[in-house]
Write an enzyme that holds these catalytic residues in place. Structure first.
Site, PDB file in Angstrom:
ATOM      1  N   ASN A 106       0.788  -1.056  -0.102  1.00 13.21           N
ATOM      2  CA  ASN A 106       0.107   0.113   0.030  1.00 13.21           C
ATOM      3  C   ASN A 106       0.917   1.261   0.022  1.00 13.21           C
ATOM      4  O   ASN A 106       1.866   1.340   0.715  1.00 13.21           O
ATOM      5  CB  ASN A 106      -0.966   0.036   1.379  1.00 13.21           C
ATOM      6  CG  ASN A 106      -1.817   1.249   1.427  1.00 13.21           C
ATOM      7  OD1 ASN A 106      -2.509   1.676   0.398  1.00 13.21           O
ATOM      8  ND2 ASN A 106      -1.798   2.000   2.615  1.00 13.21           N
ATOM      9  N   HIS A 108       0.802   5.078   1.498  1.00 17.85           N
ATOM     10  CA  HIS A 108       0.227   5.917   2.341  1.00 17.85           C
ATOM     11  C   HIS A 108       0.677   7.367   2.218  1.00 17.85           C
ATOM     12  O   HIS A 108       2.191   7.433   2.319  1.00 17.85           O
ATOM     13  CB  HIS A 108       0.086   5.565   3.640  1.00 17.85           C
ATOM     14  CG  HIS A 108      -0.704   6.372   4.555  1.00 17.85           C
ATOM     15  ND1 HIS A 108      -1.848   6.231   4.820  1.00 17.85           N
ATOM     16  CD2 HIS A 108       0.020   7.107   5.848  1.00 17.85           C
ATOM     17  CE1 HIS A 108      -2.262   7.239   5.976  1.00 17.85           C
ATOM     18  NE2 HIS A 108      -1.077   7.626   6.492  1.00 17.85           N
TER      19      HIS A 108
END
Ligand code: GRF
Length: 194
Positions: A106, A108
């Site tokens: 991911n 972020h």
């Protein structure tokens, strides 16, 4: 290496990832999925020749597990070796994540462990931080908390508001994520700092 990318909106990070997986790159994008059928990124994926799908989270009401089960089925159909969350705005259950343990990344928009969750740029500005940035990490059951695979720093400038900072951070995201993905695809596990 088969890479699936999950998005929720414009998909600018997805585009950069897809565009990076060419030539001698060991990975290829095999599918782009979204929780929103109207996500502009789905059209952009198709324009890039990548198959796409949507699992509308709104048709599952509050049943997060049912949404995750439907998403898992669509995702597994593409037989991905790696799943990249890119501007994906749903919190995935630990059960879902367990299917991709160590194989889900991911990005972020903060220098984790600072500012997990939302409104990262406003929080950095409010805190008077002079630096901000983005983090690529492995996804674990805990939100925005997995092992860091890469980070990119940008200055917070006087007069920045959350839009100007978000723009500056997004630009480095577009360089960081493809670089981290390539390292991951080549088996390099040491984190990248740019
Ligand atoms: C942006 O806020 C970005 O910082 C974060 O997800 C949001 C949308 O990104 N990673 P994208 O354009 O959909 O990749």
């Amino acid at each position: 290496i088969r890479v699936a990318i999950l998005i929720s909106g414009g998909g600018s990070n997805m585009v950069k990832l897809v565009e990076s997986m060419v030539g001698d790159h060991p990975a290829r994008a095999v599918v782009v999925g979204s929780n929103d059928p109207a996500a502009a990124g789905l059209r952009r994926a198709e324009a890039l020749g990548v198959a796409s799908f949507a699992v509308d989270h709104r048709s599952f009401g509050r049943d997060r597990a049912a949404f995750d089960a439907a998403l898992l089925q669509r995702l597994q159909a593409a037989r991905p070796d790696l799943v990249c969350l890119a501007g994906f705005m749903r919190i995935l259950t630990p059960q879902f994540v367990s299917h991709f343990a160590g194989r889900m990344l991911n990005i972020h928009p903060s220098l984790l462990p600072k500012y997990p969750g939302l409104h990262t740029h406003a929080r950095a500005i409010a805190a008077g931080d002079t630096e901000a940035g983005a983090t690529v990490h492995e996804v674990t059951g805990e939100l925005d908390a997995g092992p860091v695979l890469g980070q990119a720093r940008v200055p917070v400038l006087p007069g920045d508001d959350e839009h100007s900072l978000a723009t500056r951070v997004l630009e480095v995201e577009h360089r960081l994520y493809p670089a981290v993905l390539r390292r991951r695809a080549e088996g390099i596990t040491t984190p990248l700092y740019i």
